[in-house]
Every structure is written in C-alpha cells, then in structure tokens.
Design a protein around this motif. Structure first.
Motif, PDB file in Angstrom:
ATOM      1  N   LYS A 184       0.861  -1.243  -0.059  1.00 47.56           N
ATOM      2  CA  LYS A 184      -0.097   0.106   0.018  1.00 47.56           C
ATOM      3  C   LYS A 184       0.898   1.286  -0.161  1.00 47.56           C
ATOM      4  O   LYS A 184       1.727   1.289   0.805  1.00 47.56           O
ATOM      5  CB  LYS A 184      -0.889   0.053   1.362  1.00 47.56           C
ATOM      6  N   ASN A 185       0.580   2.307  -1.151  1.00 49.34           N
ATOM      7  CA  ASN A 185       1.447   3.225  -1.322  1.00 49.34           C
ATOM      8  C   ASN A 185       2.670   3.026  -1.398  1.00 49.34           C
ATOM      9  O   ASN A 185       3.640   3.751  -1.336  1.00 49.34           O
ATOM     10  CB  ASN A 185       1.373   4.371  -0.007  1.00 49.34           C
ATOM     11  N   GLY A 186       3.188   1.784  -1.923  1.00 50.19           N
ATOM     12  CA  GLY A 186       4.645   1.450  -2.258  1.00 50.19           C
ATOM     13  C   GLY A 186       5.458   2.274  -3.286  1.00 50.19           C
ATOM     14  O   GLY A 186       6.540   2.469  -3.332  1.00 50.19           O
ATOM     15  N   THR A 187       4.446   2.754  -4.279  1.00 50.15           N
ATOM     16  CA  THR A 187       5.057   3.478  -5.232  1.00 50.15           C
ATOM     17  C   THR A 187       5.664   5.060  -4.663  1.00 50.15           C
ATOM     18  O   THR A 187       6.387   5.658  -5.491  1.00 50.15           O
ATOM     19  CB  THR A 187       4.268   3.710  -6.528  1.00 50.15           C
ATOM     20  N   GLU A 188       5.340   5.281  -3.556  1.00 51.02           N
ATOM     21  CA  GLU A 188       5.473   6.354  -2.984  1.00 51.02           C
ATOM     22  C   GLU A 188       6.982   6.177  -2.105  1.00 51.02           C
ATOM     23  O   GLU A 188       7.541   7.059  -1.733  1.00 51.02           O
ATOM     24  CB  GLU A 188       4.561   7.044  -2.242  1.00 51.02           C
ATOM     25  N   LEU A 189       7.363   5.092  -1.708  1.00 50.12           N
ATOM     26  CA  LEU A 189       8.425   4.643  -1.254  1.00 50.12           C
ATOM     27  C   LEU A 189       9.842   4.575  -1.762  1.00 50.12           C
ATOM     28  O   LEU A 189       9.910   4.255  -3.252  1.00 50.12           O
ATOM     29  CB  LEU A 189       8.326   3.257  -0.514  1.00 50.12           C
ATOM     30  N   SER A 190      10.888   4.959  -1.425  1.00 48.76           N
ATOM     31  CA  SER A 190      12.185   4.897  -1.873  1.00 48.76           C
ATOM     32  C   SER A 190      12.811   3.276  -1.695  1.00 48.76           C
ATOM     33  O   SER A 190      11.833   2.506  -1.098  1.00 48.76           O
ATOM     34  CB  SER A 190      13.007   5.591  -1.070  1.00 48.76           C
ATOM     35  N   GLU A 191      13.762   3.022  -2.569  1.00 45.25           N
ATOM     36  CA  GLU A 191      14.053   1.583  -2.445  1.00 45.25           C
ATOM     37  C   GLU A 191      14.542   1.190  -1.225  1.00 45.25           C
ATOM     38  O   GLU A 191      14.324   0.072  -0.789  1.00 45.25           O
ATOM     39  CB  GLU A 191      15.253   1.335  -3.629  1.00 45.25           C
ATOM     40  N   ASP A 192      15.187   2.069  -0.466  1.00 39.75           N
ATOM     41  CA  ASP A 192      15.593   1.506   0.738  1.00 39.75           C
ATOM     42  C   ASP A 192      14.282   1.330   1.813  1.00 39.75           C
ATOM     43  O   ASP A 192      14.464   0.442   2.522  1.00 39.75           O
ATOM     44  CB  ASP A 192      16.444   2.567   1.425  1.00 39.75           C
ATOM     45  N   GLU A 193      13.436   2.259   1.652  1.00 46.50           N
ATOM     46  CA  GLU A 193      12.213   2.003   2.457  1.00 46.50           C
ATOM     47  C   GLU A 193      11.564   0.976   2.068  1.00 46.50           C
ATOM     48  O   GLU A 193      10.885  -0.093   2.749  1.00 46.50           O
ATOM     49  CB  GLU A 193      11.150   3.231   2.172  1.00 46.50           C
ATOM     50  N   LEU A 194      11.356   0.391   0.604  1.00 45.33           N
ATOM     51  CA  LEU A 194      10.762  -0.647   0.536  1.00 45.33           C
ATOM     52  C   LEU A 194      11.654  -2.058   0.794  1.00 45.33           C
ATOM     53  O   LEU A 194      11.056  -3.046   1.179  1.00 45.33           O
ATOM     54  CB  LEU A 194      10.832  -0.937  -1.268  1.00 45.33           C
ATOM     55  N   LYS A 195      12.776  -1.963   0.766  1.00 50.18           N
ATOM     56  CA  LYS A 195      13.648  -2.975   1.221  1.00 50.18           C
ATOM     57  C   LYS A 195      13.472  -3.290   2.766  1.00 50.18           C
ATOM     58  O   LYS A 195      13.551  -4.563   3.269  1.00 50.18           O
ATOM     59  CB  LYS A 195      15.112  -2.814   0.987  1.00 50.18           C
ATOM     60  N   ALA A 196      13.356  -2.309   3.681  1.00 54.72           N
ATOM     61  CA  ALA A 196      13.094  -2.300   4.910  1.00 54.72           C
ATOM     62  C   ALA A 196      11.662  -2.961   5.078  1.00 54.72           C
ATOM     63  O   ALA A 196      11.752  -3.727   6.332  1.00 54.72           O
ATOM     64  CB  ALA A 196      13.031  -1.012   5.666  1.00 54.72           C
ATOM     65  N   ARG A 197      10.765  -2.987   4.223  1.00 48.20           N
ATOM     66  CA  ARG A 197       9.534  -3.598   4.516  1.00 48.20           C
ATOM     67  C   ARG A 197       9.537  -5.087   4.016  1.00 48.20           C
ATOM     68  O   ARG A 197       8.457  -5.765   3.938  1.00 48.20           O
ATOM     69  CB  ARG A 197       8.346  -2.841   3.792  1.00 48.20           C
ATOM     70  N   GLY A 198      10.534  -5.611   3.405  1.00 43.39           N
ATOM     71  CA  GLY A 198      10.664  -6.885   2.855  1.00 43.39           C
ATOM     72  C   GLY A 198      10.635  -7.165   1.501  1.00 43.39           C
ATOM     73  O   GLY A 198      10.592  -8.235   0.917  1.00 43.39           O
ATOM     74  N   SER A 199      10.559  -5.829   0.827  1.00 44.05           N
ATOM     75  CA  SER A 199      10.710  -5.968  -0.874  1.00 44.05           C
ATOM     76  C   SER A 199      11.795  -6.566  -1.462  1.00 44.05           C
ATOM     77  O   SER A 199      12.826  -6.165  -0.724  1.00 44.05           O
ATOM     78  CB  SER A 199      10.154  -4.607  -1.307  1.00 44.05           C
ATOM     79  N   ASN A 200      11.822  -7.576  -2.330  1.00 42.91           N
ATOM     80  CA  ASN A 200      12.855  -8.028  -3.128  1.00 42.91           C
ATOM     81  C   ASN A 200      13.597  -6.941  -4.150  1.00 42.91           C
ATOM     82  O   ASN A 200      12.556  -6.687  -5.042  1.00 42.91           O
ATOM     83  CB  ASN A 200      12.614  -9.072  -3.499  1.00 42.91           C
ATOM     84  N   ILE A 201      14.899  -6.681  -4.315  1.00 43.37           N
ATOM     85  CA  ILE A 201      15.292  -5.892  -5.256  1.00 43.37           C
ATOM     86  C   ILE A 201      16.408  -6.759  -6.114  1.00 43.37           C
ATOM     87  O   ILE A 201      17.085  -7.534  -5.589  1.00 43.37           O
ATOM     88  CB  ILE A 201      15.873  -4.520  -4.773  1.00 43.37           C
ATOM     89  N   SER A 202      15.997  -6.721  -7.414  1.00 40.82           N
ATOM     90  CA  SER A 202      16.855  -7.647  -8.500  1.00 40.82           C
ATOM     91  C   SER A 202      16.873  -6.892  -9.789  1.00 40.82           C
ATOM     92  O   SER A 202      15.980  -6.182 -10.334  1.00 40.82           O
ATOM     93  CB  SER A 202      16.415  -8.962  -8.559  1.00 40.82           C
ATOM     94  N   MET A 203      17.894  -7.319 -10.549  1.00 39.38           N
ATOM     95  CA  MET A 203      17.863  -6.867 -11.804  1.00 39.38           C
ATOM     96  C   MET A 203      16.953  -7.699 -12.887  1.00 39.38           C
ATOM     97  O   MET A 203      16.558  -7.306 -14.005  1.00 39.38           O
ATOM     98  CB  MET A 203      19.408  -6.896 -12.810  1.00 39.38           C
ATOM     99  N   VAL A 204      16.291  -8.877 -12.136  1.00 38.91           N
ATOM    100  CA  VAL A 204      15.804  -9.710 -12.989  1.00 38.91           C
ATOM    101  C   VAL A 204      14.532 -10.100 -12.265  1.00 38.91           C
ATOM    102  O   VAL A 204      14.327  -9.878 -11.219  1.00 38.91           O
ATOM    103  CB  VAL A 204      16.550 -11.034 -13.552  1.00 38.91           C
ATOM    104  N   HIS A 205      13.393 -10.566 -13.221  1.00 37.83           N
ATOM    105  CA  HIS A 205      12.255 -11.299 -12.597  1.00 37.83           C
ATOM    106  C   HIS A 205      11.818 -12.432 -13.646  1.00 37.83           C
ATOM    107  O   HIS A 205      11.392 -12.194 -14.742  1.00 37.83           O
ATOM    108  CB  HIS A 205      10.930 -10.251 -12.768  1.00 37.83           C
TER     109      HIS A 205
END
Length: 237
Positions: A184-205
């Motif tokens: 919720k409201n994730g598009t307004e969060l920075s990458e670091d904020e997303l990571k802190a909430r458990g979002s996965n960051i990668s070059m691929v999907h």
C-alpha cells in the motif's frame, strides 16, 4: 484463451472475468494473510510469508487519468509480494520454462528464510544456475500469483513455451524483483524503504509455474486462523 468465440460477447465476457479478479484481490487484501501454505502431489510443500500492508493486484489497472484498461491478454492472475526473508520449503515447477533460450524441465527450488538454498532440474540445470547467480535478489521471491486451474487457457492443455503466456494457466511464483504497488502506497517509497519492508530488489524477474489440479493453499491470518483459499486447484471463494 482470450475469451473470444463465435457465440459470445467478448467485451461482456471480459467485464465478467475482470470483475471476478477484482473481487479475488479485494478479498485477499482484506484478509492480510501473514503467509500462504501451498501443497500438491508434485511434492510442493512451501510456506510463503507476505509483506505487511500488502495489496493484491491483477486484472484491470487504471491510468493516472483514471482510465481502466487490461494490460495483458489473456490474464488470469491475482498477485502479491512475498517477504524476501520469509519463504520456507520446497516448490516444484509444473511446466517447463525457457531461460536464456534453453528449455529447463522438471526444476525445483528449496527455500530457507527466503533464499534459494538448493535447486535442481532434469534438463538445462546450468541455465537455471546462471540465472540464480545474476545477483543476490535472483535467489529470492518477488511475486506469488494465484490462478484457478479451471480456466480457458489451462483447459487447452497446451504449453506455449512463453512464460508470459503460460503463467496465465497456472499459479506461479517469480524469483527476482518485486513490484512496489503490491505494498500500500509502495510507489511513493524509496528503494531503501521498500527493502526495509521486505521487498526484493533485483535486476531480473522470472515467473515459473507451480499450480496443479490438486493444489491446496491455506492462508494464515494475523490471528493465526487458517483460511482455505484453494481446494483442488481452484479458488474456494
């Protein structure tokens, strides 16, 4: 598979179908499950933890000007964001998948605390291995999508050898990056904020299919109550 036949109104069919998808994602979002437990006869026995304040997506989307549209045809999925440290167990692919031009067959992943700790395939194991080594995020889940086994594309009984088509015939997961709009409201969060909430960051999907006609999925809510989500491969609501 696109709900176009000689004896129906395809626009009406798509309206009915997307209304059902919207209802599924509304119900799932309201439950705010802590985790989903998935099992089937292939050997899949996996618990996928979900991020807090998640929002299921799928079906129709809306532009910034408020215009509703369907970005993919066909589309069958509702999907959400796994927490990148809360998946445990083993999942077996139910369909082969093309990776870097190679058809990978009979593959599986074993997860511990969100990361792939073991994997295998009967053909083109190296292609799978190379993909997982793309970056650290490639070893974690970025998506889980739920799709009833009983659907026009699934009932065709065909494999199209194209992940973006085949994923519509089966529940699937993806290793790699997650989508910010699944919080919720994730598009307004920075990458670091997303990571802190458990979002996965990668070059691929990379989506891979794991759904079967005997898939069972149980949701665990915030009070540890078990809720049946899938029975015999299909949504129960």
């Amino acid at each position: 598979m696109c709900r176009i036949t000689n004896d129906n109104d395809p626009i009406a069919e798509w309206k009915k179908h997307t209304d059902k998808i919207i209802e599924h994602k509304k119900v799932l979002t309201e439950y705010q499950f802590k985790e989903l437990r998935c099992k089937n006869s292939l050997g899949t026995d996996i618990t996928v933890g979900l991020v807090d304040n998640h929002a299921w997506a799928g079906g129709a989307m809306t532009t910034t000007k408020g215009v509703s549209f369907i970005p993919n045809l066909p589309t069958e999925e509702v999907f959400c964001m796994p927490h990148n440290k809360k998946t445990n167990g083993k999942v077996f692919a139910s369909k082969p998948l093309c990776i870097s031009g190679k058809l990978v067959k009979d593959f599986w992943f074993e997860f511990k605390d969100g990361v792939v700790v073991d994997f295998g395939a009967s053909e083109n194991y190296e292609s799978l291995k190379n993909f997982l080594n793309t970056d650290e995020g490639a070893k974690h889940l970025g998506e889980i999508a739920l799709i009833s086994h009983d659907s026009p594309i699934s009932n065709l009984g065909r494999i199209f050898y194209n992940g973006l088509i085949d994923e519509n015939a089966s529940c699937h997961m993806a290793v790699g990056t997650s989508f910010p709009y699944n919080i919720k409201n994730g598009t307004e969060l920075s990458e670091d904020e997303l990571k802190a909430r458990g979002s996965n960051i990668s070059m691929v999907h990379l989506d891979f299919m794991f759904g079967t006609k005997d898939m069972s999925i149980i949701g665990i809510d915030q009070n540890n109550k078990e809720v049946e989500v899938f029975k015999n491969g299909n949504f129960v609501f």
